[in-house]
Design an enzyme around this catalytic site. Structure first.
Site, PDB file in Angstrom:
ATOM      1  N   GLY A  22      35.223  37.734  41.870  1.00 47.49           N
ATOM      2  CA  GLY A  22      34.409  37.689  40.668  1.00 47.49           C
ATOM      3  C   GLY A  22      32.926  37.918  40.864  1.00 47.49           C
ATOM      4  O   GLY A  22      32.149  37.829  39.915  1.00 47.49           O
ATOM      5  N   TYR A  45      35.907  46.477  27.168  1.00 48.19           N
ATOM      6  CA  TYR A  45      34.991  45.337  27.179  1.00 48.19           C
ATOM      7  C   TYR A  45      33.577  45.663  26.743  1.00 48.19           C
ATOM      8  O   TYR A  45      32.685  44.838  26.916  1.00 48.19           O
ATOM      9  CB  TYR A  45      34.813  44.746  28.589  1.00 48.19           C
ATOM     10  CG  TYR A  45      35.948  44.718  29.549  1.00 48.19           C
ATOM     11  CD1 TYR A  45      37.041  43.867  29.344  1.00 48.19           C
ATOM     12  CD2 TYR A  45      35.907  45.471  30.716  1.00 48.19           C
ATOM     13  CE1 TYR A  45      38.052  43.796  30.283  1.00 48.19           C
ATOM     14  CE2 TYR A  45      36.924  45.399  31.656  1.00 48.19           C
ATOM     15  CZ  TYR A  45      37.999  44.561  31.432  1.00 48.19           C
ATOM     16  OH  TYR A  45      38.984  44.483  32.362  1.00 48.19           O
ATOM     17  N   ARG A  52      36.633  51.212  30.532  1.00 48.36           N
ATOM     18  CA  ARG A  52      35.975  49.903  30.496  1.00 48.36           C
ATOM     19  C   ARG A  52      35.022  49.707  29.321  1.00 48.36           C
ATOM     20  O   ARG A  52      34.813  48.586  28.884  1.00 48.36           O
ATOM     21  CB  ARG A  52      35.280  49.601  31.836  1.00 48.36           C
ATOM     22  CG  ARG A  52      36.301  49.405  32.959  1.00 48.36           C
ATOM     23  CD  ARG A  52      35.687  48.874  34.244  1.00 48.36           C
ATOM     24  NE  ARG A  52      35.170  47.535  34.086  1.00 48.36           N
ATOM     25  CZ  ARG A  52      33.885  47.231  33.959  1.00 48.36           C
ATOM     26  NH1 ARG A  52      32.967  48.164  33.975  1.00 48.36           N
ATOM     27  NH2 ARG A  52      33.520  45.980  33.801  1.00 48.36           N
ATOM     28  N   CYS A  81      41.201  61.761  21.535  1.00 52.26           N
ATOM     29  CA  CYS A  81      41.223  61.640  20.080  1.00 52.26           C
ATOM     30  C   CYS A  81      41.180  60.168  19.707  1.00 52.26           C
ATOM     31  O   CYS A  81      42.197  59.557  19.346  1.00 52.26           O
ATOM     32  CB  CYS A  81      42.455  62.301  19.515  1.00 52.26           C
ATOM     33  SG  CYS A  81      42.303  64.058  19.616  1.00 52.26           S
ATOM     34  N   GLU A  87      38.193  36.439  47.448  1.00 46.03           N
ATOM     35  CA  GLU A  87      38.942  37.634  47.034  1.00 46.03           C
ATOM     36  C   GLU A  87      38.081  38.643  46.275  1.00 46.03           C
ATOM     37  O   GLU A  87      38.344  38.936  45.118  1.00 46.03           O
ATOM     38  CB  GLU A  87      40.103  37.215  46.122  1.00 46.03           C
ATOM     39  CG  GLU A  87      41.035  36.210  46.743  1.00 46.03           C
ATOM     40  CD  GLU A  87      42.109  35.718  45.773  1.00 46.03           C
ATOM     41  OE1 GLU A  87      43.234  35.523  46.220  1.00 46.03           O
ATOM     42  OE2 GLU A  87      41.801  35.536  44.571  1.00 46.03           O
ATOM     43  N   PRO A  88      37.052  39.174  46.903  1.00 41.32           N
ATOM     44  CA  PRO A  88      36.219  40.138  46.188  1.00 41.32           C
ATOM     45  C   PRO A  88      36.950  41.460  45.942  1.00 41.32           C
ATOM     46  O   PRO A  88      37.665  41.943  46.828  1.00 41.32           O
ATOM     47  CB  PRO A  88      35.042  40.353  47.152  1.00 41.32           C
ATOM     48  CG  PRO A  88      35.601  40.065  48.505  1.00 41.32           C
ATOM     49  CD  PRO A  88      36.624  38.985  48.307  1.00 41.32           C
TER      50      PRO A  88
HETATM   51  C1  LIG Z   1      40.725  40.162  39.555  1.00 44.60           C
HETATM   52  C2  LIG Z   1      40.881  39.142  40.585  1.00 44.60           C
HETATM   53  C3  LIG Z   1      40.077  39.159  41.718  1.00 44.60           C
HETATM   54  C4  LIG Z   1      38.967  40.148  41.921  1.00 44.60           C
HETATM   55  O1  LIG Z   1      37.954  39.989  40.989  1.00 44.60           O
HETATM   56  P1  LIG Z   1      36.610  40.860  41.126  1.00 44.60           P
HETATM   57  O2  LIG Z   1      35.861  40.512  39.902  1.00 44.60           O
HETATM   58  O3  LIG Z   1      37.021  42.282  41.148  1.00 44.60           O
HETATM   59  O4  LIG Z   1      35.945  40.444  42.389  1.00 44.60           O
HETATM   60  C5  LIG Z   1      40.313  38.212  42.699  1.00 44.60           C
HETATM   61  N1  LIG Z   1      41.289  37.291  42.564  1.00 44.60           N
HETATM   62  C6  LIG Z   1      42.078  37.247  41.470  1.00 44.60           C
HETATM   63  C7  LIG Z   1      43.137  36.221  41.387  1.00 44.60           C
HETATM   64  C8  LIG Z   1      41.899  38.152  40.445  1.00 44.60           C
HETATM   65  O5  LIG Z   1      42.682  38.086  39.370  1.00 44.60           O
END
Ligand SMILES: *Cc1c(COP(=O)(O)O)cnc(C)c1O
Length: 433
Positions: A249, A335, A331, A362, A291-292
């Site tokens: 995130g 969003y 995107r 379209c 988890e980037p």
């Molecule tokens: C989408 C997601 C991520 C990655 O998020 P980013 O905003 O791309 O860094 C990591 N872990 C989980 C569980 C996710 O759903």
């Protein structure tokens, strides 16, 4: 001048990515074209990896969230950089295994994994399944038993942290389709249930509090909440859960208004917060996972387009239409995401026109952005949209039967195709008479 450091302007006045002239890339591969800078991808990976090594004493693992940009070449890069990998479907898992990604470093997410996906994951001996709900826990335990294996799991917890981000991409709250709620006691019950599954091993708790986040505090706050739960588990169930996965995130610079936290600093702050909290609670410091996705792949990519129609509606707005759109970058439609754009030629000249950049579908909502600042352009000119490396190719579609563009990777001054562009034959390949 540009949102990503790898973008520059050469002596001819043309835009470059990773030192390569974008007019040459467009000439060689056509437009629309996704361009990924492999050197920046690797640099981003190394920043995370070395930060985690420094601040977690090696007791940590960075998992690349492959959903942000997934193809065999990217999986190979993540593997070579010593990363683990998040997958969220059998398609991503298959891609990773096809690239020989080490299975033990793969983690499988998702709120509704199919039975066949769980079987595939177990048979592939992946590192962990992130279990989202009780029925999945039971199903997975059964699959593990039938396979005669013990399967590693993490449990997806909703810590209830509000990360001040866009509602549509917020996943940490109680009103979310993902995971077990903490405040209702559901999470604690799920941990109890998981510990009683004979064929599963609980390796870690997991939370993911949102996306495109620019602050460290929500992560520190979430980690404290999660450690509080781990303390309760230790006291009441006599088990110390060995891992804590704090998700992804981390925000990136899409426009000059965005100021991302530096990743090293981020990891350092969170790792220290975890250490301090553990000391306070009398817990061993768990193995930390991050988890980037976006922050690895996003800044590394741009999309090149050719301008078609330019439509000036007097005193209303000017539409600049490009030869792609929501099919390669949905995107804005999804969003209202913000991007920056520039002409490829005379790229250093001021972007003094306010235009709305439209795709060719379209669909009135098919825009790359409203009121974007761009140089004066005419039909045939090339433009580049920046920071499109994440959630563009991976979210692309064949709407209007538009073939997907190729993905080209640049590295050390040369370029290569890593995903072929689709042909018209590809568009009809599954059609039957
Ligand atoms: C989408 C997601 C991520 C990655 O998020 P980013 O905003 O791309 O860094 C990591 N872990 C989980 C569980 C996710 O759903």
């Amino acid at each position: 001048m540009f949102v990503s450091d790898n973008i520059d302007v050469n002596a001819k006045g043309n835009l470059t990515i990773g030192g390569i002239d974008c007019t040459e890339l467009a000439e060689k591969y056509g437009t629309p074209l996704y361009v990924m800078d492999e050197d920046l991808l690797r640099k981003n990976c190394r920043r995370y990896k070395s930060a985690l090594d420094n601040f977690c004493g090696g007791n940590g693992l960075v998992l690349y969230a492959s959903k942000s940009f997934c193809c065999k070449a990217m999986c190979k890069i993540a593997a070579e950089e010593g990363f683990g990998l998040d997958v969220v479907s059998e398609g991503e898992l298959f891609t990773a295994l096809s690239a020989n990604f080490p299975a033990e470093r793969i983690v499988f997410h998702g709120n509704n994994k199919k039975y066949s996906e769980l079987v595939f994951a177990v048979n592939s001996n992946i590192g962990a399944v992130v279990v989202d709900n009780l029925s999945e826990l039971e199903t997975l335990n059964g699959i593990a038993e039938a396979a005669g294996k013990n399967v590693g799991i993490m449990l997806r917890i909703k810590p209830g942290v509000d990360a001040h981000t866009h509602d549509f991409i917020m996943t940490g709250q109680i009103d979310s389709k993902f995971g077990f709620a903490l405040e209702t006691g559901e999470a604690f019950e799920a941990i109890k249930a998981a510990l009683s599954c004979k064929h599963l091993t609980l390796k870690s708790l997991h939370c993911h509090i949102g996306s495109q986040i620019f602050e460290v505090d929500p992560y520190e706050y979430a980690s404290a909440i999660m450690l509080g739960l781990m303390k309760k588990v230790k006291d009441e169930l006599g088990t110390e859960i060995p891992g804590l996965n704090l998700g992804g995130g981390f925000g990136i610079k899409y426009t000059q208004n965005n100021t991302p936290v530096d990743y090293e600093k981020h990891i350092e702050c969170v790792a220290n917060a975890v250490k301090n909290e553990c000391a306070k609670l009398g817990l061993n410091v768990p193995k930390l996972y991050f988890e980037p996705g976006r922050s690895i792949s996003g800044p590394a990519g741009i999309t090149l387009y050719t301008v078609g129609a330019v439509k000036e509606i007097p005193s209303i707005r000017t539409y600049v239409s490009i030869d792609g759109g929501m099919t390669d970058n949905p995107r804005y439609a999804l969003y209202g995401a913000q991007y920056e754009i520039s002409a490829v030629k005379n790229a250093a000249s001021p972007r003094s026109k306010t235009v709305t950049v439209a795709g060719k579908c379209c669909e009135s909502g098919d825009l790359i952005g409203k009121d974007m600042q761009l140089q004066e352009v005419k039909p045939g000119d090339l433009v580049a949209v920046f920071a499109t490396g994440a959630y563009n190719y991976s979210m692309s579609s064949n709407y209007n039967r538009i073939p997907r563009p190729p993905v080209v990777m640049v590295s050390g001054g040369s370029s290569r195709v890593v995903v072929k562009g689709e042909t018209l034959e590809d568009v009809i390949r599954n059609d039957l008479d």
